[in-house]
Design a protein around this motif. Structure first.
Motif, PDB file in Angstrom:
ATOM      1  N   LEU A  70       0.831  -1.202   0.177  1.00  0.00           N
ATOM      2  CA  LEU A  70      -0.173  -0.126   0.131  1.00  0.00           C
ATOM      3  C   LEU A  70       0.841   1.014  -0.036  1.00  0.00           C
ATOM      4  O   LEU A  70       1.997   1.306   0.636  1.00  0.00           O
ATOM      5  N   TYR A  71       0.529   2.228  -0.866  1.00  0.00           N
ATOM      6  CA  TYR A  71       1.448   3.516  -0.845  1.00  0.00           C
ATOM      7  C   TYR A  71       0.245   4.756  -0.842  1.00  0.00           C
ATOM      8  O   TYR A  71      -0.800   4.588  -0.827  1.00  0.00           O
ATOM      9  N   GLN A  72       0.766   5.806  -0.394  1.00  0.00           N
ATOM     10  CA  GLN A  72      -0.058   7.180  -0.394  1.00  0.00           C
ATOM     11  C   GLN A  72       0.363   7.875  -1.998  1.00  0.00           C
ATOM     12  O   GLN A  72       1.354   8.082  -2.319  1.00  0.00           O
ATOM     13  N   ARG A  73      -0.728   8.160  -2.517  1.00  0.00           N
ATOM     14  CA  ARG A  73      -0.947   8.667  -3.690  1.00  0.00           C
ATOM     15  C   ARG A  73       0.012  10.047  -3.665  1.00  0.00           C
ATOM     16  O   ARG A  73      -0.202  10.844  -2.783  1.00  0.00           O
ATOM     17  N   ASP A  74       0.744  10.678  -4.696  1.00  0.00           N
ATOM     18  CA  ASP A  74       1.509  11.713  -4.523  1.00  0.00           C
ATOM     19  C   ASP A  74       0.634  12.990  -4.534  1.00  0.00           C
ATOM     20  O   ASP A  74       0.710  14.126  -3.901  1.00  0.00           O
ATOM     21  N   ASP A  75      -0.806  12.741  -5.109  1.00  0.00           N
ATOM     22  CA  ASP A  75      -1.750  14.084  -5.065  1.00  0.00           C
ATOM     23  C   ASP A  75      -2.359  13.902  -3.712  1.00  0.00           C
ATOM     24  O   ASP A  75      -3.383  14.792  -3.627  1.00  0.00           O
ATOM     25  N   ASP A  76      -2.072  13.076  -2.911  1.00  0.00           N
ATOM     26  CA  ASP A  76      -2.795  13.300  -1.643  1.00  0.00           C
ATOM     27  C   ASP A  76      -2.005  13.880  -0.413  1.00  0.00           C
ATOM     28  O   ASP A  76      -2.410  13.668   0.720  1.00  0.00           O
ATOM     29  N   LYS A  77      -0.884  14.741  -0.929  1.00  0.00           N
ATOM     30  CA  LYS A  77      -0.106  15.284   0.043  1.00  0.00           C
ATOM     31  C   LYS A  77      -0.838  16.615   0.246  1.00  0.00           C
ATOM     32  O   LYS A  77      -1.576  17.119  -0.884  1.00  0.00           O
ATOM     33  N   PRO A  78      -0.739  17.345   1.410  1.00  0.00           N
ATOM     34  CA  PRO A  78      -1.590  18.297   1.837  1.00  0.00           C
ATOM     35  C   PRO A  78      -1.614  19.654   0.624  1.00  0.00           C
ATOM     36  O   PRO A  78      -2.769  19.983   0.294  1.00  0.00           O
ATOM     37  N   GLU A  79      -0.543  19.923   0.173  1.00  0.00           N
ATOM     38  CA  GLU A  79      -0.681  21.064  -0.721  1.00  0.00           C
ATOM     39  C   GLU A  79      -1.533  20.577  -2.070  1.00  0.00           C
ATOM     40  O   GLU A  79      -1.872  21.689  -2.668  1.00  0.00           O
ATOM     41  N   ILE A  80      -1.152  19.474  -2.577  1.00  0.00           N
ATOM     42  CA  ILE A  80      -1.897  18.972  -3.701  1.00  0.00           C
ATOM     43  C   ILE A  80      -3.236  18.869  -3.766  1.00  0.00           C
ATOM     44  O   ILE A  80      -4.288  19.256  -4.404  1.00  0.00           O
ATOM     45  N   ILE A  81      -3.855  18.374  -2.271  1.00  0.00           N
ATOM     46  CA  ILE A  81      -5.084  18.171  -1.886  1.00  0.00           C
ATOM     47  C   ILE A  81      -5.920  19.649  -2.074  1.00  0.00           C
ATOM     48  O   ILE A  81      -6.834  19.892  -2.596  1.00  0.00           O
ATOM     49  N   ARG A  82      -5.033  20.793  -1.597  1.00  0.00           N
ATOM     50  CA  ARG A  82      -5.861  22.100  -1.436  1.00  0.00           C
ATOM     51  C   ARG A  82      -5.887  22.517  -3.104  1.00  0.00           C
ATOM     52  O   ARG A  82      -6.984  23.101  -3.282  1.00  0.00           O
ATOM     53  N   GLN A  83      -4.875  22.252  -3.706  1.00  0.00           N
ATOM     54  CA  GLN A  83      -5.024  22.404  -5.288  1.00  0.00           C
ATOM     55  C   GLN A  83      -6.086  21.793  -5.905  1.00  0.00           C
ATOM     56  O   GLN A  83      -6.862  22.311  -6.871  1.00  0.00           O
ATOM     57  N   ARG A  84      -6.303  20.447  -5.541  1.00  0.00           N
ATOM     58  CA  ARG A  84      -7.673  19.593  -6.231  1.00  0.00           C
ATOM     59  C   ARG A  84      -8.714  20.144  -5.690  1.00  0.00           C
ATOM     60  O   ARG A  84      -9.620  20.328  -6.463  1.00  0.00           O
ATOM     61  N   LEU A  85      -8.734  20.591  -4.625  1.00  0.00           N
ATOM     62  CA  LEU A  85     -10.186  21.260  -4.225  1.00  0.00           C
ATOM     63  C   LEU A  85     -10.461  22.464  -4.681  1.00  0.00           C
ATOM     64  O   LEU A  85     -11.494  22.767  -5.289  1.00  0.00           O
ATOM     65  N   GLU A  86      -9.283  23.227  -5.150  1.00  0.00           N
ATOM     66  CA  GLU A  86      -9.610  24.674  -5.917  1.00  0.00           C
ATOM     67  C   GLU A  86      -9.930  24.263  -7.231  1.00  0.00           C
ATOM     68  O   GLU A  86     -11.041  24.930  -7.869  1.00  0.00           O
ATOM     69  N   THR A  87      -9.482  23.386  -7.825  1.00  0.00           N
ATOM     70  CA  THR A  87      -9.722  22.919  -9.251  1.00  0.00           C
ATOM     71  C   THR A  87     -11.104  22.605  -9.290  1.00  0.00           C
ATOM     72  O   THR A  87     -11.875  22.678 -10.196  1.00  0.00           O
ATOM     73  N   TYR A  88     -11.699  21.661  -8.241  1.00  0.00           N
ATOM     74  CA  TYR A  88     -13.048  21.007  -8.296  1.00  0.00           C
ATOM     75  C   TYR A  88     -13.960  22.227  -8.221  1.00  0.00           C
ATOM     76  O   TYR A  88     -14.821  22.171  -8.995  1.00  0.00           O
ATOM     77  N   ASN A  89     -13.628  23.327  -7.288  1.00  0.00           N
ATOM     78  CA  ASN A  89     -14.556  24.456  -7.293  1.00  0.00           C
ATOM     79  C   ASN A  89     -14.621  25.392  -8.374  1.00  0.00           C
ATOM     80  O   ASN A  89     -15.674  25.847  -8.498  1.00  0.00           O
ATOM     81  N   SER A  90     -13.488  25.545  -9.031  1.00  0.00           N
ATOM     82  CA  SER A  90     -13.670  26.328 -10.243  1.00  0.00           C
ATOM     83  C   SER A  90     -14.343  25.563 -11.429  1.00  0.00           C
ATOM     84  O   SER A  90     -14.887  26.261 -12.184  1.00  0.00           O
ATOM     85  N   ASP A  91     -13.657  24.548 -11.611  1.00  0.00           N
ATOM     86  CA  ASP A  91     -14.141  23.624 -12.937  1.00  0.00           C
ATOM     87  C   ASP A  91     -15.153  22.820 -12.782  1.00  0.00           C
ATOM     88  O   ASP A  91     -15.851  22.698 -13.695  1.00  0.00           O
ATOM     89  N   THR A  92     -15.322  22.091 -11.699  1.00  0.00           N
ATOM     90  CA  THR A  92     -16.164  20.874 -11.733  1.00  0.00           C
ATOM     91  C   THR A  92     -17.588  21.275 -10.814  1.00  0.00           C
ATOM     92  O   THR A  92     -18.459  20.795 -11.538  1.00  0.00           O
ATOM     93  N   ALA A  93     -17.578  22.254 -10.010  1.00  0.00           N
ATOM     94  CA  ALA A  93     -18.736  22.317  -9.373  1.00  0.00           C
ATOM     95  C   ALA A  93     -19.829  22.750 -10.329  1.00  0.00           C
ATOM     96  O   ALA A  93     -21.140  22.582 -10.069  1.00  0.00           O
ATOM     97  N   PRO A  94     -19.383  23.577 -11.145  1.00  0.00           N
ATOM     98  CA  PRO A  94     -20.411  24.112 -11.995  1.00  0.00           C
ATOM     99  C   PRO A  94     -21.320  23.247 -12.773  1.00  0.00           C
ATOM    100  O   PRO A  94     -22.397  23.214 -12.987  1.00  0.00           O
ATOM    101  N   ILE A  95     -20.576  21.978 -12.843  1.00  0.00           N
ATOM    102  CA  ILE A  95     -21.503  20.834 -13.554  1.00  0.00           C
ATOM    103  C   ILE A  95     -22.658  20.146 -12.840  1.00  0.00           C
ATOM    104  O   ILE A  95     -23.627  19.585 -13.273  1.00  0.00           O
ATOM    105  N   ILE A  96     -22.616  20.612 -11.471  1.00  0.00           N
ATOM    106  CA  ILE A  96     -23.629  19.943 -10.401  1.00  0.00           C
ATOM    107  C   ILE A  96     -24.821  20.857 -10.665  1.00  0.00           C
ATOM    108  O   ILE A  96     -25.879  19.898 -10.730  1.00  0.00           O
TER     109      ILE A  96
END
Ligand code: AP5
Length: 214
Positions: free
Chosen positions: A157-183
Motif C-alpha cells: 500500500l502507498y500514499q498517492r502523490d496527489d494526496d499530499k496536503p498542498e496538492i489536496i488543496r489545489q485539487r479542491l480549488e480545481t474542483y470548485n472552479s471547474d467541476t462544481a458548475p456541472i452539479i
C-alpha cells in the motif's frame, strides 16, 4: 444502466463505484485510475498527463475525452457503465452526451456525493492505495487486516502523490472552479440524485441501494 458519479475528491466516488459495480455487474471507467496506470507504464499519454495530475489540475479535454470515448465504445456490449470522475467540466459533460447519443444510449443516473471539506481532507490524507491492484483503504476508516498490505492481493500500500496536503488543496480549488458548475447543470435533469457522503461507508451503500431502486 449508465451511471455517472459526481462529487469532490475524497467524497468516496471510487469506493462506492466498486460497490455499485459488484452489485449491478457494471464495468467502471475511471479516468484517474486510467491516468495513473498510463503514468506507471510511462506511456506517451502518461507522460503528457503527469504534470497535470501531479499538480492537481485537470488534464486537458482533448486528451481526456478521446481516452474516455475509446473505453465507452469498447464497452458498448455491456449492460451499462459506471463513470467515476468523468465529466469534470461542462465541455466534458457535452462530449459525454454526444458519445452516448451516437450509440443510442443515455445517462440513467447521475449521483452527486457531497461532504464537508474538513471530512474530505481527512479522507484524502489517510487514503492508502494498493500498488498492484488499485484497491483503496484508509488508515482509520477502512484499514487492511495487515498494515501496509492489500487484503485482496497482498500488494504494497502507498500514499498517492496527489494526496499530499498542498496538492489536496489545489485539487479542491480545481474542483470548485471547474467541476462544481456541472452539479448545477445535472441538478436540473430528472436522472439526478444527491447523497450525503458524510456518513460511514456501509450507510452510504444502503442509501445508494435505495436510490437505485433495485
Ligand atoms: P481521481 O483519481 O479521479 O481523483 P478524485 O476525483 O480527486 O477522486 P479521488 O480518487 O481522490 O476520491 P474519491 O471520491 O474516489 O474517494 P475514495 O473512494 O478514493 O483523479 C486524479 C487526477 O486525475 C485529477 O486530479 C486530474 O488531474 C485527473 N483527472 C481525473 N479525471 C479527470 C477528468 N475527467 N478530466 C481531467 N482530468 C482528470 O475515498 C477517499 C478515501 O476515503 C479512501 O481512503 C476511502 O477508503 C475513504 N472513504 C471513502 N468513503 C468513506 C466514508 N464514507 N467514510 C470514511 N472514509 C471513507
Amino acid at each position: 444502466m449508465n451511471i455517472v458519479l459526481l462529487g469532490a475528491p475524497g467524497t468516496g466516488k471510487g469506493t462506492q463505484a466498486q460497490f455499485i459495480s459488484e452489485r449491478l455487474g457494471l464495468p467502471i471507467i475511471s479516468p484517474g485510475d486510467i491516468l495513473r496506470q498510463e503514468m506507471k507504464n510511462n506511456t506517451t499519454l502518461g507522460k503528457k498527463a503527469e504534470k497535470y495530475v501531479k499538480s492537481g489540475a485537470l488534464v486537458p479535454d482533448e486528451i481526456i475525452i478521446d481516452m474516455i470515448k475509446e473505453r465507452v465504445v469498447d464497452r458498448t456490449g455491456s449492460k451499462g457503465i459506471i463513470l467515476d470522475g468523468f465529466p469534470r467540466n461542462l465541455s466534458q459533460a457535452g462530449a459525454l452526451e454526444q458519445m452516448l447519443g451516437s450509440m443510442d444510449k443515455v445517462i440513467d443516473r447521475a449521483i452527486y456525493f457531497y461532504a464537508p471539506e474538513q471530512k474530505i481532507i481527512e479522507r484524502l490524507s489517510g487514503r492508502r492505495v494498493c500498488r498492484n491492484c488499485g484497491e483503496t483503504y484508509h488508515v482509520v476508516y477502512n484499514y487492511p487486516k495487515s498494515e501496509g498490505v492489500c487484503d485482496k492481493c497482498s500488494g504494497e500500500l502507498y500514499q498517492r502523490d496527489d494526496d499530499k496536503p498542498e496538492i489536496i488543496r489545489q485539487r479542491l480549488e480545481t474542483y470548485n472552479s471547474d467541476t462544481a458548475p456541472i452539479i448545477d447543470y445535472y441538478s436540473k435533469k430528472d436522472y439526478y440524485l444527491q447523497i450525503s457522503a458524510d456518513d460511514d461507508i456501509d450507510s452510504i451503500k444502503v442509501k445508494i441501494t435505495e436510490a437505485l431502486g433495485d
